[in-house]
Design a protein around this motif. Sequence first.
Motif, PDB file in Angstrom:
ATOM      1  N   UNK A  70       0.831  -1.206   0.000  1.00 58.76           N
ATOM      2  CA  UNK A  70       0.000   0.000   0.000  1.00 58.76           C
ATOM      3  C   UNK A  70       0.868   1.259   0.000  1.00 58.76           C
ATOM      4  N   UNK A  71       1.955   1.219   0.758  1.00 66.53           N
ATOM      5  CA  UNK A  71       2.900   2.341   0.753  1.00 66.53           C
ATOM      6  C   UNK A  71       3.502   2.555  -0.635  1.00 66.53           C
ATOM      7  N   UNK A  72       3.950   1.479  -1.244  1.00 67.51           N
ATOM      8  CA  UNK A  72       4.576   1.574  -2.569  1.00 67.51           C
ATOM      9  C   UNK A  72       3.587   2.074  -3.617  1.00 67.51           C
ATOM     10  N   UNK A  73       2.380   1.521  -3.612  1.00 65.05           N
ATOM     11  CA  UNK A  73       1.399   1.944  -4.608  1.00 65.05           C
ATOM     12  C   UNK A  73       0.969   3.391  -4.394  1.00 65.05           C
ATOM     13  N   UNK A  74       0.871   3.833  -3.150  1.00 65.00           N
ATOM     14  CA  UNK A  74       0.541   5.231  -2.878  1.00 65.00           C
ATOM     15  C   UNK A  74       1.656   6.154  -3.368  1.00 65.00           C
ATOM     16  N   UNK A  75       2.894   5.758  -3.114  1.00 62.76           N
ATOM     17  CA  UNK A  75       4.033   6.558  -3.577  1.00 62.76           C
ATOM     18  C   UNK A  75       4.093   6.574  -5.107  1.00 62.76           C
ATOM     19  N   UNK A 101      -3.849   4.325  -6.773  1.00 62.82           N
ATOM     20  CA  UNK A 101      -4.361   4.790  -5.482  1.00 62.82           C
ATOM     21  C   UNK A 101      -5.466   3.868  -4.959  1.00 62.82           C
ATOM     22  N   UNK A 102      -6.334   3.402  -5.827  1.00 67.31           N
ATOM     23  CA  UNK A 102      -7.386   2.477  -5.406  1.00 67.31           C
ATOM     24  C   UNK A 102      -6.768   1.147  -4.965  1.00 67.31           C
ATOM     25  N   UNK A 143      -8.418   8.185  -4.810  1.00 66.95           N
ATOM     26  CA  UNK A 143      -8.447   7.463  -6.082  1.00 66.95           C
ATOM     27  C   UNK A 143      -9.652   7.848  -6.922  1.00 66.95           C
ATOM     28  N   UNK A 144     -10.806   8.024  -6.277  1.00 72.25           N
ATOM     29  CA  UNK A 144     -12.001   8.442  -7.011  1.00 72.25           C
ATOM     30  C   UNK A 144     -11.870   9.869  -7.522  1.00 72.25           C
ATOM     31  N   UNK A 145     -11.223  10.718  -6.755  1.00 77.52           N
ATOM     32  CA  UNK A 145     -10.984  12.095  -7.216  1.00 77.52           C
ATOM     33  C   UNK A 145     -10.114  12.079  -8.467  1.00 77.52           C
ATOM     34  N   UNK A 146      -9.093  11.217  -8.488  1.00 75.45           N
ATOM     35  CA  UNK A 146      -8.226  11.134  -9.662  1.00 75.45           C
ATOM     36  C   UNK A 146      -8.984  10.642 -10.880  1.00 75.45           C
ATOM     37  N   UNK A 147      -9.977   9.766 -10.688  1.00 80.16           N
ATOM     38  CA  UNK A 147     -10.775   9.297 -11.827  1.00 80.16           C
ATOM     39  C   UNK A 147     -11.592  10.438 -12.406  1.00 80.16           C
ATOM     40  N   UNK A 148     -12.153  11.271 -11.544  1.00 83.47           N
ATOM     41  CA  UNK A 148     -12.999  12.371 -11.978  1.00 83.47           C
ATOM     42  C   UNK A 148     -12.182  13.535 -12.541  1.00 83.47           C
TER      43      UNK A 148
END
Length: 153
Positions: A70-75, A101-102, A143-148
Motif C-alpha cells: 500500500x505504501x509503494x502503490x501510494x508513492x 491509489x485504489x 483514487x475516485x478524485x483522480x478518476x474524476x
Amino acid sequence: MLLILLGVIILHLVILILLIVSTAASAWTVGEGSSRDLWYDCTTTNGDYRCRAASNEDWIQAVQALMILSLLFCFFSLIAFLYQLFRLVKGGRFFFTAIFQVLASLFVMCAAIIYTVMSPDGTQFGYAYVLAWVAFPLCLISGLIYIILRKKE
C-alpha cells in the motif's frame, strides 16, 4: 484549478504520511506494559524495555506485505500523478494514478481486516491500527478524485 491541484497533492501527501506512520509505528495493539506492531513485540517490565521480532506466522507476514504494498502503490501513484500532470494531453483523465491509489486503498483495507480477524480476543488496538483504518477511506476517496479529475490548461 491550481487550488484543486494543491488540495489533491496535500491530500495525497497526508495519506502517504498516514501509511508510513501506521506501517512503522509500534502501536497496532497496546496493553499493560506491552505494545505490538507489524515488526516487533515489545514489553516493559520493571522499567526494562525489551523488544523481540514479531512472530513468523503467515498472517502477520501477509499484513506486513500488504502494508508495504500500500505504501509503494501510494508513492507510485503520487509519482504517476506528477508525471501525468506535465505529460497528459489536455482533457485527459488521471486513470493510471487512480488505479494505483485504489489498489493502495484495497491493500491497506485487506491488511487491517486480516489484523483485526487474527488478533486475539480482547485486544486493545493502538493508534497505528486506527491510522491504517483512517488511511483506507482517504486513499479510496483520493483514487475516485483522480478518476474524476481532468487535466486543464
